[in-house]
Design an enzyme around this catalytic site. Sequence first.
Site, PDB file in Angstrom:
ATOM      1  N   CYS A   1       0.864  -1.191   0.000  1.00  0.00           N
ATOM      2  CA  CYS A   1       0.000   0.000   0.000  1.00  0.00           C
ATOM      3  C   CYS A   1       0.892   1.230   0.000  1.00  0.00           C
ATOM      4  O   CYS A   1       1.882   1.285   0.740  1.00  0.00           O
ATOM      5  CB  CYS A   1      -0.867  -0.014   1.250  1.00  0.00           C
TER       6      CYS A   1
ATOM      7  N   HIS B   1      -9.040  -3.641  -1.956  1.00  0.00           N
ATOM      8  CA  HIS B   1      -8.065  -2.819  -1.233  1.00  0.00           C
ATOM      9  C   HIS B   1      -8.503  -1.341  -1.216  1.00  0.00           C
ATOM     10  O   HIS B   1      -8.493  -0.702  -0.166  1.00  0.00           O
ATOM     11  CB  HIS B   1      -6.692  -2.981  -1.906  1.00  0.00           C
ATOM     12  N   GLU B   2      -8.908  -0.825  -2.375  1.00  0.00           N
ATOM     13  CA  GLU B   2      -9.272   0.605  -2.458  1.00  0.00           C
ATOM     14  C   GLU B   2     -10.571   0.892  -1.715  1.00  0.00           C
ATOM     15  O   GLU B   2     -10.693   1.928  -1.051  1.00  0.00           O
ATOM     16  CB  GLU B   2      -9.380   1.055  -3.923  1.00  0.00           C
TER      17      GLU B   2
ATOM     18  N   HIS C   1     -10.037   1.272   1.889  1.00  0.00           N
ATOM     19  CA  HIS C   1      -9.543   2.608   2.237  1.00  0.00           C
ATOM     20  C   HIS C   1     -10.692   3.587   2.487  1.00  0.00           C
ATOM     21  O   HIS C   1     -10.597   4.451   3.363  1.00  0.00           O
ATOM     22  CB  HIS C   1      -8.701   3.191   1.085  1.00  0.00           C
TER      23      HIS C   1
HETATM   24 ZN    ZN Z   1      -3.570   1.266  -0.136  1.00  0.00          ZN
END
Ligand code: ZN
Length: 178
Positions: free
Chosen positions: A106, A148-149, A152
Amino acid sequence: IVQTGDPVLRQQGRWLNRADITSPQIQELIELMRETMREAPGVGLAAPQIGESIQLAVIEDRAEYLADIPAEQLAKYQRAPVPFHVIINPKLTVVGDASVEFYEGCLSVEGFTAVVVRALNVRVECLNEKGEELTINAHGWYARILQHEIDHLNGTLYIDRMNTRTFSTAENMFRFRA
Ligand code: ZN
């Protein structure tokens, strides 16, 4: 790019309405995020990573990033080019039971990597940069990027999901695992 420890990475991003999305501020932010992602370089960037607590991320896995990776590795990761696109207010649904584990990194946890289990197939319902509804069916590495995004945008980092004993500097991962 904001690094882990900054509270903005731990907040849930604000949802955007169509008027927000088409505003010059958000359109300029998208351009800035595209440039920041390419400069990094990365395959995804979420707005909280540049300090904006909103439900917006950009994704792009360029053919040039894949050019130096052997075909068997690409097949193993189920990785293929993904054109630049924007996801706004995404809702993610896991499709099926299949999951895969790979090292993941990341831009907000710079220099480190760890194994993370992710769903192999996902569906994402979201808006695009024009405020139009969009449904994405994704598989393999692209599905991992989306998970993953979208994490966030909800204040979650891969370090919350990783196999902690695999946590490594990127350098050591290449040295001992590659
Ligand atoms: Zn990330």
